[in-house]
Scaffold this active site. Sequence first.
Site, PDB file in Angstrom:
ATOM      1  N   GLU A 118     104.898  42.139 106.591  1.00  0.00           N
ATOM      2  CA  GLU A 118     105.713  43.244 107.079  1.00  0.00           C
ATOM      3  C   GLU A 118     107.174  42.839 107.163  1.00  0.00           C
ATOM      4  O   GLU A 118     107.508  41.693 107.437  1.00  0.00           O
ATOM      5  CB  GLU A 118     105.186  43.709 108.440  1.00  0.00           C
ATOM      6  CG  GLU A 118     103.830  44.384 108.270  1.00  0.00           C
ATOM      7  CD  GLU A 118     103.263  44.954 109.554  1.00  0.00           C
ATOM      8  OE1 GLU A 118     102.473  45.901 109.447  1.00  0.00           O
ATOM      9  OE2 GLU A 118     103.575  44.463 110.650  1.00  0.00           O
ATOM     10  N   CYS A 140     114.602  42.077 109.464  1.00  0.00           N
ATOM     11  CA  CYS A 140     113.716  41.050 109.997  1.00  0.00           C
ATOM     12  C   CYS A 140     112.688  40.720 108.920  1.00  0.00           C
ATOM     13  O   CYS A 140     111.881  41.576 108.555  1.00  0.00           O
ATOM     14  CB  CYS A 140     113.064  41.603 111.262  1.00  0.00           C
ATOM     15  SG  CYS A 140     111.894  40.482 112.008  1.00  0.00           S
ATOM     16  N   CYS A 142     100.314  33.210 110.487  1.00  0.00           N
ATOM     17  CA  CYS A 142     101.007  32.042 111.034  1.00  0.00           C
ATOM     18  C   CYS A 142      99.951  31.027 111.446  1.00  0.00           C
ATOM     19  O   CYS A 142      98.920  31.405 111.992  1.00  0.00           O
ATOM     20  CB  CYS A 142     101.841  32.457 112.251  1.00  0.00           C
ATOM     21  SG  CYS A 142     102.880  31.132 112.905  1.00  0.00           S
ATOM     22  N   CYS A 173     100.533  31.202 119.167  1.00  0.00           N
ATOM     23  CA  CYS A 173     101.166  31.558 120.432  1.00  0.00           C
ATOM     24  C   CYS A 173     100.353  32.704 121.045  1.00  0.00           C
ATOM     25  O   CYS A 173     100.019  33.665 120.354  1.00  0.00           O
ATOM     26  CB  CYS A 173     102.613  31.958 120.208  1.00  0.00           C
ATOM     27  SG  CYS A 173     103.557  30.643 119.398  1.00  0.00           S
ATOM     28  N   CYS A 224     101.408  36.525 120.808  1.00  0.00           N
ATOM     29  CA  CYS A 224     101.909  37.039 119.529  1.00  0.00           C
ATOM     30  C   CYS A 224     100.772  37.553 118.654  1.00  0.00           C
ATOM     31  O   CYS A 224      99.789  36.853 118.417  1.00  0.00           O
ATOM     32  CB  CYS A 224     102.660  35.916 118.811  1.00  0.00           C
ATOM     33  SG  CYS A 224     103.178  36.351 117.146  1.00  0.00           S
ATOM     34  N   CYS A 241     109.092  42.974 117.881  1.00  0.00           N
ATOM     35  CA  CYS A 241     108.829  41.538 117.802  1.00  0.00           C
ATOM     36  C   CYS A 241     107.405  41.206 118.203  1.00  0.00           C
ATOM     37  O   CYS A 241     106.935  41.621 119.246  1.00  0.00           O
ATOM     38  CB  CYS A 241     109.701  40.812 118.828  1.00  0.00           C
ATOM     39  SG  CYS A 241     111.244  40.344 118.202  1.00  0.00           S
TER      40      CYS A 241
HETATM   41  N1  SAH Z   1     107.635  32.085 114.296  1.00  0.00           N
HETATM   42  C1  SAH Z   1     108.969  32.207 114.710  1.00  0.00           C
HETATM   43  C2  SAH Z   1     109.610  33.520 114.312  1.00  0.00           C
HETATM   44  C3  SAH Z   1     108.806  34.778 114.435  1.00  0.00           C
HETATM   45  S1  SAH Z   1     108.518  35.473 115.987  1.00  0.00           S
HETATM   46  C4  SAH Z   1     109.088  32.014 116.206  1.00  0.00           C
HETATM   47  O1  SAH Z   1     108.064  31.973 116.877  1.00  0.00           O
HETATM   48  O2  SAH Z   1     110.204  31.853 116.682  1.00  0.00           O
HETATM   49  C5  SAH Z   1     110.055  36.222 116.530  1.00  0.00           C
HETATM   50  C6  SAH Z   1     110.177  36.273 118.069  1.00  0.00           C
HETATM   51  O3  SAH Z   1     109.273  37.246 118.647  1.00  0.00           O
HETATM   52  C7  SAH Z   1     109.815  34.947 118.721  1.00  0.00           C
HETATM   53  O4  SAH Z   1     110.730  34.623 119.726  1.00  0.00           O
HETATM   54  C8  SAH Z   1     108.472  35.253 119.321  1.00  0.00           C
HETATM   55  O5  SAH Z   1     108.161  34.364 120.349  1.00  0.00           O
HETATM   56  C9  SAH Z   1     108.630  36.670 119.779  1.00  0.00           C
HETATM   57  N2  SAH Z   1     107.373  37.378 120.036  1.00  0.00           N
HETATM   58  C10 SAH Z   1     106.172  37.134 119.487  1.00  0.00           C
HETATM   59  N3  SAH Z   1     105.249  37.996 119.992  1.00  0.00           N
HETATM   60  C11 SAH Z   1     105.889  38.797 120.866  1.00  0.00           C
HETATM   61  C12 SAH Z   1     105.475  39.907 121.680  1.00  0.00           C
HETATM   62  N4  SAH Z   1     104.241  40.355 121.643  1.00  0.00           N
HETATM   63  N5  SAH Z   1     106.416  40.504 122.436  1.00  0.00           N
HETATM   64  C13 SAH Z   1     107.704  40.081 122.427  1.00  0.00           C
HETATM   65  N6  SAH Z   1     108.144  39.047 121.681  1.00  0.00           N
HETATM   66  C14 SAH Z   1     107.255  38.401 120.906  1.00  0.00           C
HETATM   67 FE1  SF4 Z   2     103.768  32.092 114.825  1.00  0.00          FE
HETATM   68 FE2  SF4 Z   2     103.941  34.218 116.425  1.00  0.00          FE
HETATM   69 FE3  SF4 Z   2     104.120  31.752 117.448  1.00  0.00          FE
HETATM   70 FE4  SF4 Z   2     106.133  32.714 115.948  1.00  0.00          FE
HETATM   71  S1  SF4 Z   2     105.459  33.516 117.929  1.00  0.00           S
HETATM   72  S2  SF4 Z   2     105.183  30.669 115.823  1.00  0.00           S
HETATM   73  S3  SF4 Z   2     104.962  33.959 114.468  1.00  0.00           S
HETATM   74  S4  SF4 Z   2     102.307  32.652 116.442  1.00  0.00           S
END
Ligand code: SAH
Ligand code: SF4
Length: 384
Positions: free
Chosen positions: A115, A128, A135, A139, A142, A369
Amino acid sequence: MPAITPITQDVLTIPRALPKGPVNLVGLTRAQMRAALIAAGTPEKQAKMRLGQIWQWIYQKGVWDFNAMTNLGKAYRAVLAERFVIALPNVISRQISSDGTRKYLVRITGGHEVEVVYIPEEDRGTLCISSQVGCTLTCSFCHTGTQKLVRNLTAGEIIGQVILVRDDLGEWPDPGEGMGERPRLLSNIVLMGMGEPLYNFENVRDAMKIAMDPEGISLSRRRITLSTSGVVPGIARTAEEIGCMLAVSFHGTTDEVRSNLVPINRKWPIAALLDALRAYPKLSNSERITFEYVMLKGVNDSDEDAHRLVRLIRGIPAKINLIPFNAWPGAPYERPEWGRIKRFADIVYKAGYASPIRTPRGEDIMAACGQLKSATERARTTCR
Ligand code: SAH
Ligand code: SF4
């Protein structure tokens, strides 16, 4: 037993070879494209000029048919058409939110999907982009992290996302018009879509070099932000080999909490991460680092957390981007009340840091995000 001849060294020293068959020019570095053009019969003396011309057609004019590249001779165009293709990922669907945000589902080779989200604002348009399908990191807040399928995107697939969206926005200059004559609709790139960019370093670097190249997409390095979950060895490398702006997904102020949210913290804990971040601005000559902080109710949103956060980052030129948690089906967290987020932001602000609260964009189309996950994968999980 027969002797085994070690071949590892040979494999490692061979430069990334071009595949057989028509080669896709999109995403090749300057050096790779130069070599490819020479291999196709371009005289060495002309290679640099031809390369510049072809780059401008692809990246600045949005012309992908060799026959329409009018400053190249007819015979040369025919050679190019025989040896090369200009191939972009396919847009499968496009959703436009009531706030103007656009979310694209893009299919890449092998049928995988990623996406891409375009966010128009008054003074800029931010794209973006994704660096991986899914991934490998997990996390806990996420949605992408719950996706099983993972593969690295190629440099062509990464820069291809930028080209596709410029095309959808109709952002190619009219014939005779230069690049800098209209305000850019797509003026900023953030590597904040699906995937951990520093786990696909070379491809991300090569794609961003094209994004910054004056004959490529021609965006300033200050308009490109790479977000990492904290892959420490990749941070200095980003400064040295890309030089773009850096964002870090911080999210926790103790190792215990951060390891639960961002498991890579077990490998590179807060102290090691902060050391790498302290060195970044000087190495990359960029003013400040963005600390992203997802606000999770009752988990990391207390006054104490806010105070600890500013203590930890003292001395690092920084901006703290507070991201109210964006929910997804089955997510184990909640977004804190607005008052709590505001109070947290105030503490950070009073300590001398900009602390914008990121307004969720495109919520109605699940474009915010951390909500990105390919539709097929989503369907698969919900059918279980
Ligand atoms: N993998 C990289 C970039 C992609 S995520 C990273 O983790 O930095 C982009 C941002 O969105 C990151 O700061 C991530 O922690 C945040 N993010 C992920 N899931 C989210 C959610 N459900 N609500 C708000 N922010 C989120
Ligand atoms: Fe991967 Fe989501 Fe963690 Fe970013 S926030 S490193 S996309 S699992």
